[in-house]
Every structure is written in structure tokens, then in C-alpha cells.
Scaffold this motif. Structure first.
Motif, PDB file in Angstrom:
ATOM      1  N   GLN A  84       0.830  -1.276   0.245  1.00 23.31           N
ATOM      2  CA  GLN A  84      -0.031   0.024   0.276  1.00 23.31           C
ATOM      3  C   GLN A  84       0.923   1.364   0.262  1.00 23.31           C
ATOM      4  OE1 GLN A  84      -2.529  -0.622   3.143  1.00 23.31           O
ATOM      5  NE2 GLN A  84      -4.143  -2.193   2.110  1.00 23.31           N
ATOM      6  N   LYS A 126      -4.714  -5.538   8.728  1.00 23.24           N
ATOM      7  CA  LYS A 126      -4.340  -4.066   8.167  1.00 23.24           C
ATOM      8  C   LYS A 126      -4.675  -3.894   6.629  1.00 23.24           C
ATOM      9  CE  LYS A 126      -0.849  -0.664   8.484  1.00 23.24           C
ATOM     10  NZ  LYS A 126       1.295  -0.410   9.235  1.00 23.24           N
ATOM     11  N   SER A 172      -8.651  -3.178   5.960  1.00 23.88           N
ATOM     12  CA  SER A 172      -9.420  -2.276   6.689  1.00 23.88           C
ATOM     13  C   SER A 172      -9.129  -0.578   5.906  1.00 23.88           C
ATOM     14  CB  SER A 172      -8.315  -1.832   8.210  1.00 23.88           C
ATOM     15  OG  SER A 172      -6.895  -1.827   7.339  1.00 23.88           O
ATOM     16  N   LYS A 173      -7.791  -1.007   4.624  1.00 29.06           N
ATOM     17  CA  LYS A 173      -8.391  -0.256   3.970  1.00 29.06           C
ATOM     18  C   LYS A 173      -9.045  -0.500   2.639  1.00 29.06           C
ATOM     19  CE  LYS A 173      -4.212   1.751   5.718  1.00 29.06           C
ATOM     20  NZ  LYS A 173      -4.017   3.039   6.258  1.00 29.06           N
ATOM     21  N   LEU A 174      -9.565  -1.452   2.314  1.00 29.14           N
ATOM     22  CA  LEU A 174     -10.807  -1.745   1.604  1.00 29.14           C
ATOM     23  C   LEU A 174     -11.993  -0.771   1.993  1.00 29.14           C
ATOM     24  CD1 LEU A 174      -9.736  -5.633   0.370  1.00 29.14           C
ATOM     25  CD2 LEU A 174      -9.281  -3.377  -0.619  1.00 29.14           C
ATOM     26  N   THR A 175     -11.876  -0.216   1.879  1.00 33.60           N
ATOM     27  CA  THR A 175     -12.958   1.194   2.817  1.00 33.60           C
ATOM     28  C   THR A 175     -14.234   0.813   1.448  1.00 33.60           C
ATOM     29  OG1 THR A 175     -12.787   3.105   1.176  1.00 33.60           O
ATOM     30  CG2 THR A 175     -11.669   3.007   3.822  1.00 33.60           C
ATOM     31  N   PRO A 176     -15.224   1.378   2.107  1.00 35.66           N
ATOM     32  CA  PRO A 176     -17.158   1.066   0.883  1.00 35.66           C
ATOM     33  C   PRO A 176     -16.918   1.719   0.012  1.00 35.66           C
ATOM     34  CG  PRO A 176     -17.467   0.921   3.400  1.00 35.66           C
ATOM     35  CD  PRO A 176     -16.153   1.505   3.233  1.00 35.66           C
ATOM     36  N   SER A 177     -16.384   3.402   0.001  1.00 34.26           N
ATOM     37  CA  SER A 177     -16.390   3.832  -0.771  1.00 34.26           C
ATOM     38  C   SER A 177     -15.110   3.463  -2.160  1.00 34.26           C
ATOM     39  CB  SER A 177     -15.773   5.404  -0.707  1.00 34.26           C
ATOM     40  OG  SER A 177     -14.255   5.834  -0.356  1.00 34.26           O
ATOM     41  N   LYS A 224     -17.226   0.011  -3.843  1.00 35.81           N
ATOM     42  CA  LYS A 224     -17.720   0.866  -4.838  1.00 35.81           C
ATOM     43  C   LYS A 224     -17.776   1.131  -5.658  1.00 35.81           C
ATOM     44  CE  LYS A 224     -22.275   3.829  -4.460  1.00 35.81           C
ATOM     45  NZ  LYS A 224     -21.223   4.948  -5.814  1.00 35.81           N
ATOM     46  N   LEU A 275     -16.016  -8.285   4.955  1.00 41.29           N
ATOM     47  CA  LEU A 275     -16.106  -7.559   3.691  1.00 41.29           C
ATOM     48  C   LEU A 275     -17.413  -7.277   2.872  1.00 41.29           C
ATOM     49  CD1 LEU A 275     -12.558  -6.725   2.462  1.00 41.29           C
ATOM     50  CD2 LEU A 275     -13.601  -5.634   3.423  1.00 41.29           C
ATOM     51  N   LEU A 288     -19.904  -5.287   3.583  1.00 38.67           N
ATOM     52  CA  LEU A 288     -19.786  -3.815   3.141  1.00 38.67           C
ATOM     53  C   LEU A 288     -20.179  -3.971   1.601  1.00 38.67           C
ATOM     54  CD1 LEU A 288     -16.874  -2.972   4.618  1.00 38.67           C
ATOM     55  CD2 LEU A 288     -18.674  -2.323   5.298  1.00 38.67           C
TER      56      LEU A 288
END
Length: 354
Positions: free
Chosen positions: A150, A192, A195-200, A203, A232, A235
Motif C-alpha cells: 500500500q 491491516k 482495513s484499507k478496503l473502504t466502502p467507497s 463501490k 467485507l 460492505l
């Protein structure tokens, strides 16, 4: 490989008698088996192909808010194939394809293999693409999730590399008909990283791949997924169509269930297949050509008329490949893990979790 322009200025083509020869040409090179498959599975009829394409093209006037930058026969045909020749659905997909690009202009600046961000992702194996197709003629794409550094690759650049790869692959009419398979190996993918795979951003990926791209995905297969990958799903579930959910499978470490759907002779040893371990540079070398080994010399020409030149100096950072973490699912060629009691719950489509 140089840039592969795919967005052209809109030209309305006539549907006179001369178009029949063009329609025949659109199927030229396809095997008789593939032509028959297109007829049976996709409702493709060469006798009215020109009419189907023109009817989709005629709908463009209904969306003046969208810049349709390519509308030639071959381009529209891939959308019809992706939607089994339902013209309204094909046009909706065509409109979403260009709307997605209008709404995410930054993603498509300098949209070419030697863009620094895309190049880094390709060199790191995002995505991997197997040379051999499966027994249904589908192209197999691989993602080794743990290789996502990342600090080196943004999720957006990985998504751009995947979309660019699909743009190149979908030029093949055989793949427009037979489609694709995606296998994601989650070995060593940390909490960790997850955790960087956010909903936004999830999407964004779903909109780009599920809703806005003319590809037929025959299955998305998860192997060696930890519990938080299951989490996930909650989400992304609201953004998935039922059809998509039915084609996502969680195999865990049970390779038997994977091999029931994709035969071992088409898989590398990481997935219990009989092929050698996947070389992460295979697809990158295909797209980058001579540029693969010339990692600090970039040409920032526009990919097409819609995209402006990329000027961010932050993307000029060094692109040399880093050592790849190999999958922990590597087994001896042809060795299968036998399913144990209670293990089959991980092999069900995600829909089974509903």
C-alpha cells in the motif's frame, strides 16, 4: 505495447446494403463452435446483426448528457454480447461505460500501460493473466492480494491496471463471447491491508467492473480467504446484483471445489494446478513490451481524446519491481486437498450466506 486507442469521435454509420459485409466481418475469425455458442447463449443472429447494432446506436440521442466517444459497429457489438442482445440493456451498459469515465476523469488520465501508477501495478502482478484459457474458452485473471504494497500501489492504480487489461483483452471477439474468470488468493492478506478496503473504493471497483464494463464474468473465486474477507462481503453486498452474487465462490483452502469449476490443467501450482507457478511479470511484459525493462523512461501522451496529459510529479517515483510474496496455497502439481467434514460451507456462492 503502445497505447491502444479505443474511444473515437462519434460517427453515425448508415445501415445500407454495404453494412451486411461489415457485419460478416465482425464474426470473421471466430471458430464455428464460438459462433454457435453466441447463437445459443447470447441470441446472436448474424442475419440481423446490423439491425441490432443500429437500434442501440439510435438510442444515443436519448442521453445528450453523455459524450459517446466511440460508436462503431465492433464497439457496440461487445455491449450487445455482454447483455445477450437485449438492446435496451446493452444501451444502458454503453451509457454507464461512458458515464463512469466522465464521473471519474482522474482515473482515465494517461490511461495507458506506461503510466507510472498503472505500470507499477502491472509489474507487481495486478492483474495476472494466464496465457491458457479454461475448458470453456474463458480467460483466467489472477490477483494475489497479499502482494498489495500500500506504500507503493494505490487501490485506484490497481483498479486502473485491471480496467486497462480488460480493455485490451475485450478486443478479442472470442473473449467477448466466452468471458472471463477471476481468482483471488487471499493468502497472507493482513487485517491491516483489509482495513484499507473502504466502502467507497469497493463501490468504485464494483461500479467499474460490474455496472460499466462489457465483459462476461463466469465466476469470481476466493481461495484462502480469512474471516475478515467474509466480513467485507457485508460492505459490498448492497452494491452487488443477484446475478453477480451467484457467481462469487468462497473456497477457503479446499481446492477440490475450485477444481470442480476450473480444471487443474488450466491452473498454476499455486491453485493446485498442473501448470508451473505463475510468473508475475507475464502480463506486464505483454502490455509494456520493451518498456518493461525501461522503468524510468515514461512518455505521457494522451490515451485518447477524452483524457488530458498527466502532470503529477508524485507519480514519477521509482517503479522497480519488489519481491513478490508467493501464495501459501502452493501445493505439488496435481495434489488436491480433500474436503473435510464441515469444510464445504466455505465453497458456497456468497449468495448462500444470505
Amino acid at each position: 505495447m503502445g497505447s491502444v486507442p479505443f474511444l473515437l469521435k462519434y460517427q453515425k454509420l448508415s445501415t445500407g446494403k454495404g453494412d451486411l459485409a461489415k457485419m460478416t466481418h465482425l464474426q470473421a475469425g471466430l471458430s464455428p463452435e464460438t459462433i454457435e455458442k453466441a447463437r445459443l447463449e447470447l441470441n446472436e443472429n448474424p442475419d440481423i446483426l446490423h439491425q441490432d447494432i443500429q437500434q442501440v446506436r439510435d438510442m444515443i440521442i436519448t442521453r445528450p448528457d453523455i459524450g459517446f466517444l466511440r460508436t462503431d459497429d465492433a464497439f457496440i457489438l461487445r455491449f450487445l454480447r455482454a447483455r445477450k442482445f437485449h438492446q435496451t440493456d446493452a444501451f444502458r451498459l454503453l451509457a454507464q461505460y461512458f458515464q463512469y469515465r466522465q464521473l471519474n476523469l482522474d482515473m482515465f488520465k494517461n490511461f495507458k500501460a506506461d503510466d507510472p501508477g498503472i505500470k507499477r501495478a502491472l509489474i507487481d502482478g495486478f492483474p495476472g493473466v494466464l496465457e491458457k484459457r479454461d475448458h470453456y474458452g474463458r480467460k483466467i485473471l489472477l490477483l494475489f492480494a497479499a502482494n498489495w504494497d500500500q506504500s507503493r500501489n494505490s487501490f485506484t492504480d490497481i483498479l486502473r491496471a485491471i480496467l486497462l487489461s480488460l480493455e485490451v483483452l475485450i478486443e478479442d471477439p472470442e473473449l467477448q463471447i466466452n468471458g472471463f474468470i477471476l481468482i483471488i488468493d487471499w493468502s497472507n492478506f493482513s487485517f491491516k491491508q483489509a482495513s484499507k478496503l473502504t466502502p467507497s473504493i469497493l463501490k468504485l471497483a464494483i461500479e467499474g467492473l460490474q455496472d460499466s464494463f462489457p465483459a462476461r464474468f463466469g465466476g469470481v473465486h476466493f481461495v484462502n480467504q480469512p474471516w475478515y474477507i467474509h466480513a467485507l462481503y457485508t460492505l459490498i453486498k448492497p452494491f452487488l446484483k443477484d446475478k453477480t452474487r451467484k457467481r462469487i465462490f468462497l473456497h477457503g483452502n479446499n481446492l477440490n471445489s475450485l477444481h470442480q469449476l476450473i480444471h487443474p490443467e488450466f491452473l498454476p501450482s499455486e491453485f493446485g494446478g498442473t501448470l508451473p507457478p505463475y510468473d508475475m511479470g507475464t502480463w506486464a511484459r505483454t502490455l509494456l513490451g520493451p518498456d518493461y525493462s525501461d522503468e524510468n523512461d515514461y512518455t505521457h501522451t494522451s490515451y485518447n481524446a477524452m483524457h488530458v496529459k498527466h502532470t503529477s510529479s508524485n507519480l514519477e517515483r521509482e517503479c522497480s519491481p519488489k519481491p513478490m510474496k508467493r501464495s501459501q496455497s502452493v501445493v505439488e502439481a496435481g495434489t488436491l486437498k480433500h474436503e473435510e467434514k464441515g469444510e464445504n460451507e466455505n465453497t458456497q456462492p456468497l449468495l448462500a450466506l444470505d
